[in-house]
Design an enzyme around this catalytic site. Structure first.
Site, PDB file in Angstrom:
ATOM      1  N   HIS A 161       0.839  -1.201   0.000  1.00 19.01           N
ATOM      2  CA  HIS A 161       0.000   0.000   0.000  1.00 19.01           C
ATOM      3  C   HIS A 161       0.876   1.254   0.000  1.00 19.01           C
ATOM      4  CE1 HIS A 161      -3.267  -2.739   1.150  1.00 19.01           C
ATOM      5  NE2 HIS A 161      -4.081  -1.792   0.737  1.00 19.01           N
ATOM      6  N   LYS A 165      -0.559   4.837   4.563  1.00 19.46           N
ATOM      7  CA  LYS A 165      -1.406   3.889   5.301  1.00 19.46           C
ATOM      8  C   LYS A 165      -0.840   3.658   6.692  1.00 19.46           C
ATOM      9  CE  LYS A 165      -3.861  -0.497   4.803  1.00 19.46           C
ATOM     10  NZ  LYS A 165      -5.145   0.162   5.137  1.00 19.46           N
TER      11      LYS A 165
END
Length: 273
Positions: A161, A165
């Site tokens: 990600h 995040k």
């Protein structure tokens, strides 16, 4: 507030000035059967007091607010992709007002999940770590694969990600682990391995491993590796846009129209049970 079917579903959006918030608001504005009724954000946000679609060069008549009652009182449903503490605060007001909720927030503790389940006794909630239709079809495929590859295959989950995040592994990766563990008759809390460092010894064949990558602007990549002797099977899902989460969220909102209370997930929404 009791939901009454109508041509339009009134939706409030939490985190209205964030990336997901903007995409949700834009999608609601262009959907024939949805109407934006509220926009919530933190008290310190620069968006407070502005029209929710001002960034689109449009006027919606909905002002971004940090007042939960003001933002939710006209809503049939809330869509929330924020953080666990904020989501729980929002749900308490939803419960008070009879507003349903679609929750895409990740990083909940087991105790926090229990709080959500308790609130679902009074309001209908769809809660899923990933609202993507494709991801949830992938979860179904993983369930089938795990049942067929129950012995002789080591299982590893790799996820990547963007740098912003804050939780790891991702909620989607954990959900993949839960689906696989359940299919194998295992408890993920007992068999998950989240870290490997130094002299680890041989791999325990009953474990499910997790690897996390964070960097750049990766929207979300997930691969589950079933590694056997002489072969390996990889099941991969890659997201190139958050639009897939948005469209899945709207499908969840529509699903909730027929349910006054209860806790559901995207398998329920997509009839994958």
């Amino acid at each position: 507030m009791t939901f009454r079917p109508s041509p339009e579903v009134s939706i409030a959006v939490a985190g209205a000035s964030g990336r997901m918030g903007h995409m949700l608001i834009e999608a609601i504005a262009t959907a024939d059967d949805c109407r934006l009724s509220g926009a919530l954000d933190l008290a310190g946000s620069s968006a407070i007091g502005q029209d929710a679609t001002a960034w689109l060069g449009q006027t919606s008549g909905v002002t971004v607010t940090s007042d939960l009652h003001a933002g939710l009182h006209n809503a049939h449903c809330l869509i929330d992709f924020t953080r666990p503490e904020g989501t729980l605060a929002h749900l308490k007001v939803c419960r008070e007002l009879g507003v349903k909720a679609v929750i895409g927030t990740t990083g909940f503790s087991e105790a926090q999940k229990a709080e959500v389940a308790d609130m679902a006794r009074d309001i209908a909630i769809v809660m899923a770590p990933n609202m993507s239709v494709g991801v949830n079809v992938t979860l179904k495929l993983l369930q089938m694969a795990a049942q067929a590859l129950a012995t002789g295959y080591d299982i590893e989950i790799i996820e990547a990600h963007h740098r912003h995040k804050v939780d790891a592994p991702s909620g989607t990766a954990l959900k993949m682990g839960e689906v696989i563990a359940q299919a194998l008759g295992r408890d993920l809390q007992q068999c998950a391995v989240y870290e490997r460092f130094g002299h680890t010894g041989e791999r325990d064949p009953s474990t499910i491993g997790f690897s996390t990558i964070r960097g750049g602007d990766i929207v979300g990549d997930h691969t589950v590796l079933f590694a056997g002797t002489g072969e390996r099977i990889e099941v991969t899902h890659k997201s190139s846009s958050r639009a897939t989460y948005v469209q899945g969220s709207l499908r969840a909102v529509r699903f909730l129209a027929a349910h006054p209370r209860g806790l559901f997930d995207m398998f329920d929404v997509l009839n994958l049970r």
